[in-house]
Design an enzyme around this catalytic site. Structure first.
Site, short mmCIF file in Angstrom:
data_model
loop_
_atom_site.label_atom_id
_atom_site.label_comp_id
_atom_site.label_asym_id
_atom_site.label_seq_id
_atom_site.Cartn_x
_atom_site.Cartn_y
_atom_site.Cartn_z
N TYR A 223 0.83 -1.21 0.00
CA TYR A 223 0.00 0.00 0.00
C TYR A 223 0.86 1.26 0.00
O TYR A 223 0.62 2.20 -0.76
CB TYR A 223 -0.92 -0.03 1.23
CG TYR A 223 -1.95 1.07 1.28
CD1 TYR A 223 -3.10 1.00 0.50
CD2 TYR A 223 -1.80 2.15 2.14
CE1 TYR A 223 -4.07 1.99 0.56
CE2 TYR A 223 -2.76 3.16 2.21
CZ TYR A 223 -3.89 3.06 1.42
OH TYR A 223 -4.85 4.05 1.48
N LYS B 232 1.04 4.17 -2.88
CA LYS B 232 0.70 5.56 -2.56
C LYS B 232 1.89 6.49 -2.75
O LYS B 232 1.73 7.65 -3.15
CB LYS B 232 0.15 5.65 -1.14
CG LYS B 232 -1.19 4.94 -0.94
CD LYS B 232 -2.26 5.51 -1.85
CE LYS B 232 -3.63 4.91 -1.57
NZ LYS B 232 -4.69 5.49 -2.44
#
Length: 247
Positions: free
Chosen positions: A155, A159
């Site tokens: 993640y 990002k």
């Protein structure tokens, strides 16, 4: 209203932050394409709420990780409303795990939707924006992309990639009056964060200087600002909406 007659696509808009962004843009006068992957009922509820308030919106199913479906999504906006002015790349998932335990599919799923999805949708929409010599692209990143987080290597990588993508594209298209910015939410009270263990939630809250989780509306307000004429001279920026979490 600041966004009257503007046409916006919001990916992953059937719930949570995406839903709040779609509603905020609609209340500023934009016409909305509510993208969803699986949660059709939620998307239709967002459309119904917008229409009930006098706005215009349609729901459109597309897997942003699929380039062909991303192109179809962009074409749907132009077919339905005749233009395409704002793209909010919000769709995202989590597949948290410690790196030694992380399965290849957990890495691939997160990167495919959270990062490749941004590439796919932006590329699908950019041609139209270049032709009309105006546009707003707003990418929803995360403070995790700035700070990292335990058990979220996939993640955080996605990002952080969004941030690099945002800055690079901002330089490419600025001369055509297209701005590209990112919003980096912190701990926001959504269905996604509600699944975290209570101890994890309390730990986050304890590290937020403002002393509370954020609301989806907090992220939506900043996104609407970046989509508006008030942000004409802002591009390549990353705005944290985190209550001070990443200070």
């Amino acid at each position: 209203m600041a966004l009257t007659n503007q046409v916006a696509i919001v990916t992953g808009a059937s719930r949570g932050i995406g839903r709040a962004i779609a509603l905020k843009l609609a209340r500023q006068g934009a016409r909305l394409v509510i993208n969803y992957a699986k949660y059709q009922r939620g998307a239709e509820e967002v459309v119904a709420e917008i229409v009930g308030e006098g706005g215009r919106a349609v729901a459109y199913q597309a897997d942003v990780a699929n380039p062909r479906e991303a192109v179809d999504l962009a074409r749907a906006a132009q077919r339905e409303f005749g233009s395409l002015d704002i793209l909010v790349n919000n769709a995202g998932i989590t597949r948290d795990n410690f790196l030694l335990r992380m399965k290849e599919e957990e890495w691939d799923q997160v990167l495919d939707i959270n990062l490749k999805g941004v590439f796919n949708c932006t590329q699908a929409c950019l041609g139209h924006m270049l032709k009309q010599k105006k546009g707003r692209i707003i990418n929803i990143s995360s403070v995790v992309g700035l700070t990292g987080n335990v058990a979220q290597a996939n993640y955080a990588a996605a990002k952080a990639g969004i941030i690099g993508f945002t800055k690079s594209l901002a330089k490419e298209v600025a001369s055509r009056n297209i701005t590209v910015n990112a919003v980096a939410p912190g701990f926001i009270a959504t269905e996604m964060t509600a699944t975290l263990a209570v101890k994890v939630q309390e730990d986050y809250k304890g590290r937020i200087p403002l002393g509370r989780p954020g609301k989806p509306a907090d992220v939506a307000s900043v996104t609407a600002f970046l989509a508006s004429p008030a942000a004409n001279y802002i591009t390549g920026e990353v705005i944290r909406v985190d209550g001070g979490l990443a200070i």
